[in-house]
Enzyme design. Structure first.
Site, mmCIF file in Angstrom:
data_model
loop_
_atom_site.group_PDB
_atom_site.id
_atom_site.type_symbol
_atom_site.label_atom_id
_atom_site.label_comp_id
_atom_site.label_asym_id
_atom_site.label_seq_id
_atom_site.Cartn_x
_atom_site.Cartn_y
_atom_site.Cartn_z
ATOM 1 N N ASN A 11 38.524 42.577 37.793
ATOM 2 C CA ASN A 11 37.212 42.307 38.448
ATOM 3 C C ASN A 11 37.462 42.126 39.859
ATOM 4 O O ASN A 11 37.954 40.893 40.284
ATOM 5 C CB ASN A 11 36.524 41.229 37.517
ATOM 6 C CG ASN A 11 35.276 40.602 38.325
ATOM 7 O OD1 ASN A 11 34.752 41.353 39.208
ATOM 8 N ND2 ASN A 11 34.685 39.673 37.796
ATOM 9 N N LYS A 13 35.316 41.334 42.220
ATOM 10 C CA LYS A 13 34.422 40.309 42.743
ATOM 11 C C LYS A 13 33.803 40.914 44.140
ATOM 12 O O LYS A 13 33.882 41.989 44.440
ATOM 13 C CB LYS A 13 34.884 38.989 42.732
ATOM 14 C CG LYS A 13 35.209 38.552 41.451
ATOM 15 C CD LYS A 13 35.450 37.028 41.248
ATOM 16 C CE LYS A 13 35.959 36.916 39.731
ATOM 17 N NZ LYS A 13 36.035 35.396 39.324
ATOM 18 N N HIS A 97 28.556 38.328 33.600
ATOM 19 C CA HIS A 97 29.575 37.342 34.159
ATOM 20 C C HIS A 97 29.081 35.880 34.552
ATOM 21 O O HIS A 97 28.052 35.805 34.844
ATOM 22 C CB HIS A 97 30.406 38.059 35.350
ATOM 23 C CG HIS A 97 31.643 37.157 35.823
ATOM 24 N ND1 HIS A 97 31.526 36.138 36.487
ATOM 25 C CD2 HIS A 97 33.096 37.541 35.580
ATOM 26 C CE1 HIS A 97 32.775 35.793 36.971
ATOM 27 N NE2 HIS A 97 33.456 36.554 36.218
ATOM 28 N N GLU A 99 29.599 34.060 36.752
ATOM 29 C CA GLU A 99 28.941 33.737 38.191
ATOM 30 C C GLU A 99 27.460 34.294 38.381
ATOM 31 O O GLU A 99 26.680 33.954 39.033
ATOM 32 C CB GLU A 99 30.014 34.468 39.090
ATOM 33 C CG GLU A 99 31.334 33.714 39.325
ATOM 34 C CD GLU A 99 32.524 34.369 39.681
ATOM 35 O OE1 GLU A 99 32.706 35.479 40.168
ATOM 36 O OE2 GLU A 99 33.527 33.675 39.357
ATOM 37 N N GLU A 171 35.335 34.242 28.547
ATOM 38 C CA GLU A 171 35.638 33.716 29.782
ATOM 39 C C GLU A 171 35.302 32.001 29.867
ATOM 40 O O GLU A 171 34.295 32.001 30.424
ATOM 41 C CB GLU A 171 35.258 34.408 30.955
ATOM 42 C CG GLU A 171 35.781 35.709 31.134
ATOM 43 C CD GLU A 171 35.593 36.221 32.473
ATOM 44 O OE1 GLU A 171 36.686 36.943 33.058
ATOM 45 O OE2 GLU A 171 34.529 36.471 33.028
ATOM 46 N N GLY A 177 38.979 31.190 37.941
ATOM 47 C CA GLY A 177 39.282 30.942 39.582
ATOM 48 C C GLY A 177 40.043 29.498 39.656
ATOM 49 O O GLY A 177 39.893 28.904 40.917
ATOM 50 N N SER A 217 41.751 33.086 35.000
ATOM 51 C CA SER A 217 43.326 32.523 35.519
ATOM 52 C C SER A 217 44.498 33.317 34.768
ATOM 53 O O SER A 217 45.370 32.760 34.630
ATOM 54 C CB SER A 217 43.320 31.225 35.711
ATOM 55 O OG SER A 217 42.427 30.439 36.474
#
Ligand code: PGA
Length: 253
Positions: A11, A13, A97, A99, A171, A177, A217
């Site tokens: 991904n 991003k 996701h 985010e 996730e 991250g 991560s």
């Protein structure tokens, strides 16, 4: 025991321009020559999809978008439809996701509409779920995961069947991250919970076939331990998917 082919998905991003994207995917294509038994996918930003598709050529790399709208067309300024993604060369789309959920206020209801539209248009959704740190610390993890599954897969619950091509990605938000990975035990516990939920709501056969990716991560040095867990069927990789060395290191777990 069903043999689920692991999927390593990158991904990207909101990173990389067109020339960086095509160079990266060409390096991945070169690096996976001779590698078998693993599926590879990249998810570049919208504007780079078509160029990345051209750069992939005949290499065995799937192309995904990172989001889409659920409507076919119309007055939705700034949005992209499922068919547009197919036209650009996508076979998959990442949906829900964390985010998107936290920064863009996407709800399970919206994610369900997207999952339904993707499926009906012929795209394979990669549906993301995961708890925040506060939710984990309050012992709400299982409730949060169950609610996200129920909400995001509502269309399939109503249909009474879940296509085995659908991909799920667990996730934990606290691991994205942050450099903090769930331990293989923590991840396996949730993956097994998800698989059992699929078994209870659909069937054992479906549960055995659905791929559940871990994300948060993932790096070359922790991927082998995570991938060795019985219910972890691959990885959704953010940061470490932006460099050929680290992404290939994960693919070669
Ligand atoms: P990360 O991101 O690997 O950088 O933690 C994972 C993701 O958000 O899919």
């Amino acid at each position: 025991m069903v043999n689920r082919i692991p999927l390593i998905a990158g991904n990207w991003k909101m990173n990389l321009n067109i020339s960086q994207s095509t160079a990266l995917v060409k390096a991945i294509a070169e690096g996976i020559k001779g590698v078998s038994g693993v599926d590879v996918l990249v998810a570049p930003p919208f504007t780079n999809l078509y160029a990345v598709k051209q750069a992939i050529g005949k290499a065995d790399i799937f192309l995904a978008a990172q989001n889409m709208h659920w409507e076919k067309e119309g007055a939705f300024t700034g949005e992209v439809s499922p068919q547009m993604l197919i036209d650009a060369g996508c076979t998959h789309v990442i949906l829900g996701h964390s985010e998107r959920r936290s920064l863009f206020k996407e709800t399970d209801e919206m994610i369900n509409s997207k999952v339904k539209a993707a499926h009906l248009t012929g795209l394979t959704p990669i549906v993301c779920i995961g708890e925040t740190l506060a939710e984990r610390e309050n012992n709400w993890t299982f409730d949060v995961i169950r609610n996200q599954l129920k909400g995001s897969l509502k269309f399939f619950i109503e249909e009474g069947s879940l296509p085995k091509s659908i991909i799920l990605a667990y996730e934990p938000v606290w691991a994205i991250g942050t450099g903090r990975t769930a331990t293989p035990e923590q991840a396996q516990e949730i993956h097994l919970f998800i698989r059992n939920w699929i078994k209870d709501n659909f069937s054992k056969e479906t549960a055995d076939q659905i791929r559940i990716l871990y994300g948060g991560s993932v790096k070359p040095d922790n991927s082998a331990a995570l991938m060795s867990c019985p219910d972890i069927d691959g990885a959704l990789v953010g940061g470490a998917s932006l460099k050929p060395e680290s992404f290939l290191g994960i693919i070669r777990f």
